[in-house]
Design a protein around this motif. Sequence first.
Motif, PDB file in Angstrom:
ATOM      1  N   ARG A 286       0.845  -1.173   0.000  1.00 40.96           N
ATOM      2  CA  ARG A 286       0.000   0.000   0.000  1.00 40.96           C
ATOM      3  C   ARG A 286       0.883   1.226   0.000  1.00 40.96           C
ATOM      4  O   ARG A 286       2.038   1.161   0.364  1.00 40.96           O
ATOM      5  N   MET A 287       0.317   2.326  -0.430  1.00 40.26           N
ATOM      6  CA  MET A 287       1.054   3.581  -0.429  1.00 40.26           C
ATOM      7  C   MET A 287       0.133   4.714  -0.005  1.00 40.26           C
ATOM      8  O   MET A 287      -1.088   4.588  -0.034  1.00 40.26           O
ATOM      9  N   ARG A 288       0.763   5.829   0.389  1.00 42.29           N
ATOM     10  CA  ARG A 288       0.001   7.007   0.819  1.00 42.29           C
ATOM     11  C   ARG A 288       0.702   8.229   0.237  1.00 42.29           C
ATOM     12  O   ARG A 288       1.924   8.312   0.235  1.00 42.29           O
ATOM     13  N   LEU A 289      -0.084   9.183  -0.231  1.00 41.15           N
ATOM     14  CA  LEU A 289       0.438  10.437  -0.763  1.00 41.15           C
ATOM     15  C   LEU A 289       0.094  11.537   0.229  1.00 41.15           C
ATOM     16  O   LEU A 289      -1.072  11.739   0.570  1.00 41.15           O
ATOM     17  N   LEU A 290       1.140  12.233   0.727  1.00 38.30           N
ATOM     18  CA  LEU A 290       0.945  13.313   1.686  1.00 38.30           C
ATOM     19  C   LEU A 290       1.213  14.654   1.014  1.00 38.30           C
ATOM     20  O   LEU A 290       2.139  14.778   0.211  1.00 38.30           O
ATOM     21  N   ASP A 291       0.412  15.664   1.363  1.00 38.09           N
ATOM     22  CA  ASP A 291       0.634  17.003   0.807  1.00 38.09           C
ATOM     23  C   ASP A 291       1.787  17.683   1.544  1.00 38.09           C
ATOM     24  O   ASP A 291       2.411  17.098   2.438  1.00 38.09           O
ATOM     25  N   SER A 292       2.080  18.925   1.203  1.00 36.79           N
ATOM     26  CA  SER A 292       3.215  19.651   1.781  1.00 36.79           C
ATOM     27  C   SER A 292       3.056  19.906   3.277  1.00 36.79           C
ATOM     28  O   SER A 292       4.031  20.189   3.963  1.00 36.79           O
ATOM     29  N   ARG A 293       1.838  19.782   3.799  1.00 36.66           N
ATOM     30  CA  ARG A 293       1.596  19.959   5.237  1.00 36.66           C
ATOM     31  C   ARG A 293       1.710  18.639   5.996  1.00 36.66           C
ATOM     32  O   ARG A 293       1.563  18.603   7.216  1.00 36.66           O
ATOM     33  N   GLY A 294       1.929  17.539   5.265  1.00 40.89           N
ATOM     34  CA  GLY A 294       2.023  16.227   5.892  1.00 40.89           C
ATOM     35  C   GLY A 294       0.688  15.544   6.062  1.00 40.89           C
ATOM     36  O   GLY A 294       0.583  14.528   6.743  1.00 40.89           O
TER      37      GLY A 294
ATOM     38  N   SER B  49      -7.373   7.150   2.055  1.00 40.03           N
ATOM     39  CA  SER B  49      -6.199   7.936   1.709  1.00 40.03           C
ATOM     40  C   SER B  49      -5.009   7.068   1.349  1.00 40.03           C
ATOM     41  O   SER B  49      -4.004   7.563   0.865  1.00 40.03           O
ATOM     42  N   THR B  50      -5.101   5.754   1.585  1.00 38.01           N
ATOM     43  CA  THR B  50      -4.049   4.841   1.146  1.00 38.01           C
ATOM     44  C   THR B  50      -4.522   4.102  -0.091  1.00 38.01           C
ATOM     45  O   THR B  50      -5.716   3.953  -0.325  1.00 38.01           O
ATOM     46  N   MET B  51      -3.560   3.655  -0.906  1.00 36.21           N
ATOM     47  CA  MET B  51      -3.885   2.987  -2.154  1.00 36.21           C
ATOM     48  C   MET B  51      -3.151   1.658  -2.220  1.00 36.21           C
ATOM     49  O   MET B  51      -2.017   1.563  -1.755  1.00 36.21           O
ATOM     50  N   ALA B  52      -3.777   0.661  -2.804  1.00 39.00           N
ATOM     51  CA  ALA B  52      -3.138  -0.638  -2.981  1.00 39.00           C
ATOM     52  C   ALA B  52      -2.118  -0.543  -4.104  1.00 39.00           C
ATOM     53  O   ALA B  52      -2.318   0.163  -5.086  1.00 39.00           O
ATOM     54  N   LEU B  53      -1.015  -1.252  -3.947  1.00 40.32           N
ATOM     55  CA  LEU B  53       0.026  -1.282  -4.971  1.00 40.32           C
ATOM     56  C   LEU B  53      -0.165  -2.475  -5.889  1.00 40.32           C
ATOM     57  O   LEU B  53      -0.521  -3.561  -5.445  1.00 40.32           O
TER      58      LEU B  53
ATOM     59  N   GLY C  27       2.189  20.707  -6.978  1.00 42.32           N
ATOM     60  CA  GLY C  27       2.706  20.984  -5.646  1.00 42.32           C
ATOM     61  C   GLY C  27       3.751  19.975  -5.228  1.00 42.32           C
ATOM     62  O   GLY C  27       4.163  19.115  -6.003  1.00 42.32           O
ATOM     63  N   SER C  28       4.190  20.077  -3.978  1.00 42.48           N
ATOM     64  CA  SER C  28       5.179  19.169  -3.402  1.00 42.48           C
ATOM     65  C   SER C  28       4.471  18.143  -2.525  1.00 42.48           C
ATOM     66  O   SER C  28       3.600  18.505  -1.731  1.00 42.48           O
ATOM     67  N   TYR C  29       4.886  16.893  -2.661  1.00 40.91           N
ATOM     68  CA  TYR C  29       4.252  15.789  -1.948  1.00 40.91           C
ATOM     69  C   TYR C  29       5.309  14.825  -1.424  1.00 40.91           C
ATOM     70  O   TYR C  29       6.456  14.850  -1.854  1.00 40.91           O
ATOM     71  N   THR C  30       4.872  13.946  -0.529  1.00 45.94           N
ATOM     72  CA  THR C  30       5.677  12.824  -0.083  1.00 45.94           C
ATOM     73  C   THR C  30       4.887  11.561  -0.392  1.00 45.94           C
ATOM     74  O   THR C  30       3.728  11.438   0.006  1.00 45.94           O
ATOM     75  N   LEU C  31       5.500  10.654  -1.122  1.00 48.21           N
ATOM     76  CA  LEU C  31       4.898   9.364  -1.419  1.00 48.21           C
ATOM     77  C   LEU C  31       5.481   8.359  -0.434  1.00 48.21           C
ATOM     78  O   LEU C  31       6.702   8.225  -0.336  1.00 48.21           O
ATOM     79  N   GLN C  32       4.628   7.680   0.326  1.00 48.67           N
ATOM     80  CA  GLN C  32       5.078   6.718   1.323  1.00 48.67           C
ATOM     81  C   GLN C  32       4.674   5.303   0.918  1.00 48.67           C
ATOM     82  O   GLN C  32       3.520   5.076   0.564  1.00 48.67           O
ATOM     83  N   LEU C  33       5.621   4.402   0.977  1.00 45.15           N
ATOM     84  CA  LEU C  33       5.360   2.978   0.805  1.00 45.15           C
ATOM     85  C   LEU C  33       5.114   2.427   2.200  1.00 45.15           C
ATOM     86  O   LEU C  33       5.909   2.656   3.114  1.00 45.15           O
ATOM     87  N   LEU C  34       3.989   1.726   2.397  1.00 47.94           N
ATOM     88  CA  LEU C  34       3.582   1.289   3.729  1.00 47.94           C
ATOM     89  C   LEU C  34       3.749  -0.212   3.919  1.00 47.94           C
ATOM     90  O   LEU C  34       3.514  -0.994   2.993  1.00 47.94           O
ATOM     91  N   ASN C  35       4.126  -0.595   5.150  1.00 45.13           N
ATOM     92  CA  ASN C  35       4.140  -1.999   5.558  1.00 45.13           C
ATOM     93  C   ASN C  35       2.703  -2.435   5.836  1.00 45.13           C
ATOM     94  O   ASN C  35       1.791  -1.612   5.887  1.00 45.13           O
ATOM     95  N   ASP C  36       2.510  -3.723   6.070  1.00 46.29           N
ATOM     96  CA  ASP C  36       1.180  -4.248   6.375  1.00 46.29           C
ATOM     97  C   ASP C  36       0.553  -3.592   7.602  1.00 46.29           C
ATOM     98  O   ASP C  36      -0.660  -3.464   7.687  1.00 46.29           O
ATOM     99  N   ASP C  37       1.383  -3.148   8.551  1.00 38.07           N
ATOM    100  CA  ASP C  37       0.864  -2.519   9.768  1.00 38.07           C
ATOM    101  C   ASP C  37       0.725  -0.994   9.626  1.00 38.07           C
ATOM    102  O   ASP C  37       0.546  -0.294  10.610  1.00 38.07           O
ATOM    103  N   GLU C  38       0.811  -0.500   8.379  1.00 35.58           N
ATOM    104  CA  GLU C  38       0.677   0.926   8.042  1.00 35.58           C
ATOM    105  C   GLU C  38       1.886   1.772   8.450  1.00 35.58           C
ATOM    106  O   GLU C  38       1.865   2.986   8.316  1.00 35.58           O
TER     107      GLU C  38
END
Length: 68
Positions: free
Chosen positions: A1-9, A20-24, A37-48
């Motif tokens: 799963r992944m999550r996209l965060l905006d510039s404010r986190g 707000s999370t997406m399956a990979l 804009g600027s973002y942070t893309l996070q790759l998540l473990n099974d426990d988020e």
Amino acid sequence: RMRLLDSRGLPYPRGGPRPSTMALVPGSVPIANVAPGSYTLQLLNDDESVAASQQVVVREEETTSVEI
């Protein structure tokens, strides 16, 4: 799963009832209609928890590719 965060986190709003999370899917995962804009893309473990993250800059009318 992944999550996209905006510039404010904060999780990028996806509209509607979608989370707000997406399956990979192996290969690529397109995320359409992201505002510039600027973002942070996070790759998540099974426990988020965050396994990896990458800074991303989205420019108007451009396609942005990120390897994570």
